[in-house]
Design an enzyme around this catalytic site. Structure first.
Site, mmCIF file in Angstrom:
data_model
loop_
_atom_site.group_PDB
_atom_site.id
_atom_site.type_symbol
_atom_site.label_atom_id
_atom_site.label_comp_id
_atom_site.label_asym_id
_atom_site.label_seq_id
_atom_site.Cartn_x
_atom_site.Cartn_y
_atom_site.Cartn_z
ATOM 1 C CE1 TYR A 1 -9.415 -2.877 0.339
ATOM 2 C CE2 TYR A 1 -8.954 -0.881 -0.887
ATOM 3 C CZ TYR A 1 -8.548 -1.881 -0.038
ATOM 4 O OH TYR A 1 -7.265 -1.894 0.424
ATOM 5 C CD GLU B 1 -8.277 -9.222 -3.225
ATOM 6 O OE1 GLU B 1 -9.008 -8.820 -2.314
ATOM 7 O OE2 GLU B 1 -7.109 -9.621 -3.019
ATOM 8 C CG ASN C 1 -2.814 -3.028 7.319
ATOM 9 O OD1 ASN C 1 -2.766 -2.529 6.193
ATOM 10 N ND2 ASN C 1 -3.829 -3.761 7.719
ATOM 11 C CG HIS D 1 -4.827 -6.445 0.054
ATOM 12 N ND1 HIS D 1 -5.967 -6.684 0.784
ATOM 13 C CD2 HIS D 1 -4.911 -7.221 -1.055
ATOM 14 C CE1 HIS D 1 -6.719 -7.562 0.134
ATOM 15 N NE2 HIS D 1 -6.100 -7.897 -0.993
ATOM 16 C CE LYS E 1 -3.659 -2.312 2.740
ATOM 17 N NZ LYS E 1 -4.408 -2.262 4.020
HETATM 18 P P1 ADP Z 1 -6.886 -7.756 5.977
HETATM 19 O O1 ADP Z 1 -6.264 -6.628 5.196
HETATM 20 O O2 ADP Z 1 -5.985 -8.233 7.084
HETATM 21 O O3 ADP Z 1 -7.420 -8.863 5.116
HETATM 22 P P2 ADP Z 1 -9.629 -6.762 6.232
HETATM 23 O O4 ADP Z 1 -9.899 -7.308 4.872
HETATM 24 O O5 ADP Z 1 -10.582 -7.127 7.323
HETATM 25 O O6 ADP Z 1 -8.156 -7.140 6.742
HETATM 26 O O7 ADP Z 1 -9.593 -5.168 6.163
HETATM 27 C C1 ADP Z 1 -9.045 -4.533 5.031
HETATM 28 C C2 ADP Z 1 -8.213 -3.356 5.473
HETATM 29 O O8 ADP Z 1 -9.071 -2.383 6.051
HETATM 30 C C3 ADP Z 1 -7.176 -3.634 6.543
HETATM 31 O O9 ADP Z 1 -5.962 -4.096 5.987
HETATM 32 C C4 ADP Z 1 -7.018 -2.279 7.198
HETATM 33 O O10 ADP Z 1 -6.118 -1.447 6.475
HETATM 34 C C5 ADP Z 1 -8.403 -1.669 7.067
HETATM 35 N N1 ADP Z 1 -9.277 -1.802 8.253
HETATM 36 C C6 ADP Z 1 -9.935 -2.900 8.659
HETATM 37 N N2 ADP Z 1 -10.715 -2.655 9.710
HETATM 38 C C7 ADP Z 1 -10.579 -1.339 9.996
HETATM 39 C C8 ADP Z 1 -11.134 -0.445 10.985
HETATM 40 N N3 ADP Z 1 -11.990 -0.861 11.897
HETATM 41 N N4 ADP Z 1 -10.756 0.849 10.953
HETATM 42 C C9 ADP Z 1 -9.906 1.295 10.027
HETATM 43 N N5 ADP Z 1 -9.334 0.515 9.063
HETATM 44 C C10 ADP Z 1 -9.656 -0.789 9.050
#
Ligand code: ADP
Length: 176
Positions: free
Chosen positions: A50, A165, A151, A154, A10
């Site tokens: 998304y 994707e 983080n 992805h 990202k």
């Molecule tokens: P992952 O990326 O670990 O698969 P998710 O698909 O659940 O996790 O979420 C997608 C992305 O959305 C996460 O990587 C994170 O950047 C963001 N995210 C998830 N939950 C939250 C939240 N409650 N508040 C802000 N950002 C979030």
């Protein structure tokens, strides 16, 4: 089973100068990089990446609720409200700069890549994982600042999600 998965570094990961480190962690595990490119996401790509799939909505809401519950906070929003709020923030942040998209291939690639990437929230991602080593964010700080959790990376969470994707970011057939 031989599989393919999609990884995105990202914009916050690209800014941290860790593209090479990320690629190297996947390569040293024995997985192969079979597609790799730097792109500035288009509106269409953000929309298609998304999507509010039911299992994504419930998984995201569950992780968010659990994290807030540990701090004694009960979220009043529905799962869909949480997911829509996060989806808007995610599109903003992924669209805010250059990203690196890659296809990773190998035995159990989806599961192994997720293990190397670590859990969603950097505060609880294990040391030694990409998120644990290179990010320090948390859901509550992201919430206060009205943005998605930074983080750095992805990774697709299932073989079907990976197929969908990969098609968003790679229009050509990938040759091995
Ligand atoms: P992952 O990326 O670990 O698969 P998710 O698909 O659940 O996790 O979420 C997608 C992305 O959305 C996460 O990587 C994170 O950047 C963001 N995210 C998830 N939950 C939250 C939240 N409650 N508040 C802000 N950002 C979030």
């Amino acid at each position: 089973m031989e599989e393919e998965t999609l990884v995105l570094v990202k914009p916050d990961g690209v800014q941290k100068n860790i593209i090479g480190e990320v690629v190297s962690r996947f390569e040293r595990s024995g997985l192969r990089v079979t597609g790799l490119k730097m792109v500035k996401p288009t509106e269409d790509q953000l929309e298609s990446h998304y999507v509010l799939a039911p299992e994504w909505v419930s998984g995201l809401a569950q992780k968010t609720r659990e994290s807030f519950a540990k701090k004694g906070i009960e979220l009043k929003e529905t799962d869909m409200q949480i997911a829509k709020r996060v989806q808007t923030w995610l599109k903003q942040s992924l669209g805010s700069g250059l990203i690196v998209a890659m296809v990773i291939r190998g035995n159990c690639a989806v599961e192994i890549v997720r293990k190397l990437v670590g859990s969603t929230e950097p505060r609880s991602a294990a040391a030694g994982t990409i998120r644990g080593d290179f990010s320090v964010d948390s859901y509550d700080l992201a919430d206060v600042e009205k943005r998605s959790v930074k983080n750095v990376i992805h990774a697709s969470s299932s073989v079907d999600e990976a197929k969908r994707e990969i098609a968003v970011w790679f229009q050509r057939v990938i040759y091995y």
